[in-house]
Design an enzyme around this catalytic site. Structure first.
Site, PDB file in Angstrom:
ATOM      1  N   ASP A  35       0.709  -1.196  -0.146  1.00 27.14           N
ATOM      2  CA  ASP A  35      -0.044   0.015  -0.059  1.00 27.14           C
ATOM      3  C   ASP A  35       0.763   1.095  -0.080  1.00 27.14           C
ATOM      4  O   ASP A  35       1.823   1.119   0.451  1.00 27.14           O
ATOM      5  CB  ASP A  35      -0.932   0.168   1.561  1.00 27.14           C
ATOM      6  N   ARG A  89     -21.341   1.221  -8.916  1.00 27.08           N
ATOM      7  CA  ARG A  89     -19.800   0.777  -9.275  1.00 27.08           C
ATOM      8  C   ARG A  89     -19.355   1.740 -10.355  1.00 27.08           C
ATOM      9  O   ARG A  89     -18.347   2.225 -10.266  1.00 27.08           O
ATOM     10  CB  ARG A  89     -19.909  -0.547  -9.322  1.00 27.08           C
ATOM     11  N   ASN A 121     -13.492  -1.683  -8.133  1.00 24.01           N
ATOM     12  CA  ASN A 121     -14.638  -1.441  -8.866  1.00 24.01           C
ATOM     13  C   ASN A 121     -14.416  -0.096  -9.785  1.00 24.01           C
ATOM     14  O   ASN A 121     -13.593   0.919  -9.451  1.00 24.01           O
ATOM     15  CB  ASN A 121     -16.097  -1.052  -7.971  1.00 24.01           C
ATOM     16  N   PRO A 122     -14.975   0.210 -10.860  1.00 17.57           N
ATOM     17  CA  PRO A 122     -15.922  -0.623 -11.788  1.00 17.57           C
ATOM     18  C   PRO A 122     -15.262  -1.906 -12.279  1.00 17.57           C
ATOM     19  O   PRO A 122     -14.297  -1.789 -13.063  1.00 17.57           O
ATOM     20  CB  PRO A 122     -16.844   0.008 -12.798  1.00 17.57           C
ATOM     21  N   THR A 144     -12.491 -10.480 -10.781  1.00 17.41           N
ATOM     22  CA  THR A 144     -13.288 -11.256  -9.866  1.00 17.41           C
ATOM     23  C   THR A 144     -14.977 -11.305 -10.570  1.00 17.41           C
ATOM     24  O   THR A 144     -15.601 -12.347 -10.602  1.00 17.41           O
ATOM     25  CB  THR A 144     -13.628 -10.757  -8.527  1.00 17.41           C
ATOM     26  N   ASP A 149     -21.577 -12.018  -7.647  1.00 16.89           N
ATOM     27  CA  ASP A 149     -22.920 -11.906  -8.087  1.00 16.89           C
ATOM     28  C   ASP A 149     -23.694 -13.207  -8.171  1.00 16.89           C
ATOM     29  O   ASP A 149     -24.859 -13.266  -7.643  1.00 16.89           O
ATOM     30  CB  ASP A 149     -23.045 -11.135  -9.468  1.00 16.89           C
ATOM     31  N   ARG A 154     -27.415 -17.409  -6.138  1.00 14.63           N
ATOM     32  CA  ARG A 154     -27.852 -18.655  -5.462  1.00 14.63           C
ATOM     33  C   ARG A 154     -28.434 -18.315  -4.103  1.00 14.63           C
ATOM     34  O   ARG A 154     -29.260 -19.192  -3.779  1.00 14.63           O
ATOM     35  CB  ARG A 154     -26.461 -19.480  -5.430  1.00 14.63           C
ATOM     36  N   HIS A 176     -20.267  -6.774 -13.605  1.00 16.93           N
ATOM     37  CA  HIS A 176     -20.621  -6.618 -12.046  1.00 16.93           C
ATOM     38  C   HIS A 176     -21.216  -5.455 -11.528  1.00 16.93           C
ATOM     39  O   HIS A 176     -20.538  -4.426 -11.262  1.00 16.93           O
ATOM     40  CB  HIS A 176     -19.195  -6.750 -11.296  1.00 16.93           C
ATOM     41  N   THR A 219     -18.698  -3.468   1.556  1.00 17.95           N
ATOM     42  CA  THR A 219     -18.698  -4.927   1.408  1.00 17.95           C
ATOM     43  C   THR A 219     -17.173  -5.574   1.474  1.00 17.95           C
ATOM     44  O   THR A 219     -16.270  -4.796   0.839  1.00 17.95           O
ATOM     45  CB  THR A 219     -19.180  -5.293   0.242  1.00 17.95           C
TER      46      THR A 219
END
Length: 315
Positions: A35, A89, A121-122, A144, A149, A154, A176, A219
């Site tokens: 970082d 996003r 993101n996006p 990813t 999603d 599910r 996404h 998230t």
């Protein structure tokens, strides 16, 4: 434990939870957090290291520099700002591209030596931007995408029907984001086709992330687990089928765009893009989602200046 080195660029909420999930799963031998705030990266690594005694994990967790990317099996791009309530996003595009340009400048001569997985993101636009900037083939750089999603789809189907998630076979495709789609013709619950509730399920799938952002501000746990599963498929050469954001080269009638589609994932990254038998309507929905992504890729391309490209021979 499977050997391997994973470098995570970005030691914020997402990057640190990816590191924690990787350590819990014992996916690799070494995790390195990088970082621009070196003290933060070191503190996150130390905090994660404290938890190792309770999980019996021998994974080495430390802070490092961009030089660690040179011999990394996987480099994870997890920089970026968290979404604010009410933001999509796509609203993060300009901020994320600016941060990516800064990241490439800080990398200097260093280049990721193995697979590159983007989370920022996006997601689809960033995956495309990073692949272009690195000059790597699509097999080595992907996002990813709709992996998270798909987990949400599910979950939404299972909750709608009152069944266990393990009984649900479904995949989310496309962006996404808010234009994602679910090919309901292929959904199976205990081997049986899904009947009814598709609009509600799709809406619920798209809204889960927004609800989390609105109520807690970020998230992190879901995407951390998703990244760990994806990295495990790479390092263990599992040939697992997962929906990730890959550059399409004619598949589904689309080219020159990254979007979430099922792919076979192994040690070399993307081994194969799976061609699902979508209906004409579903192909149309996927095409519309790709259109949204293309529009924003063009915005990102305008910011891809020569100095953004990493130095060195491109592969």
């Amino acid at each position: 434990m499977e050997m391997g080195k994973i470098v995570i660029i970005g030691a914020g909420h997402v990057g640190s939870h990816c590191a924690l999930a990787l350590m819990w799963r014992r996916v690799c031998a070494e995790i390195v957090l990088v970082d621009k705030d070196a003290k933060k990266a070191a503190a996150q690594a130390a905090d994660i290291a404290d938890s190792q005694s309770f999980f019996g994990s021998g994974t080495a967790v430390r802070a490092g520099t961009f030089a660690d990317c040179d011999d990394a099996d996987i480099t994870v791009v997890a920089i970026g700002e968290p979404r604010k309530p009410g933001q999509t996003r796509l609203d993060l595009l300009d901020s994320s591209v600016g941060m990516l340009a800064e990241m490439f400048a800080l990398m200097g001569e260093h280049r990721p030596g193995g697979i590159v997985i983007t989370i920022t993101n996006p997601a689809d636009i960033v995956a495309d931007f990073v692949r272009r900037a690195l000059g790597y083939p699509r097999e080595r750089v992907f996002g990813t995408g709709t992996l998270l999603d798909t987990a949400r789809a599910r979950r939404a189907i299972a909750e709608h029907l009152g069944v266990d998630r393990g009984s649900v076979s479904a995949v989310s495709m496309g962006e996404h984001g808010n234009s994602s789609m679910i090919p309901f013709s292929l959904v199976r619950v205990g081997g049986m086709p899904l009947t009814g509730g598709t609009d509600e399920i799709l809406s619920r799938t798209r809204e889960i992330g927004n609800e989390i952002i609105n109520d807690k501000g970020s998230t992190e746990f879901g995407i951390g687990a998703a990244l760990a599963e994806l990295a495990d498929a790479v390092l263990r050469d599992r040939h697992a089928v997962m929906p990730v954001s890959v550059l399409l080269e004619g598949e589904y009638g689309q080219s020159g765009v990254h979007c979430g589609v099922p792919c076979v994932i192994g040690r070399r990254g993307i081994e194969k893009v799976c061609a699902l038998p979508l209906t004409d309507s579903e192909l149309g929905q996927l095409g519309e989602s790709c259109g949204v992504i293309r529009q924003h890729i063009r915005r990102a391309e305008a910011q891809l200046r020569p100095e953004t490209i990493l130095k060195g021979e491109q592969q």
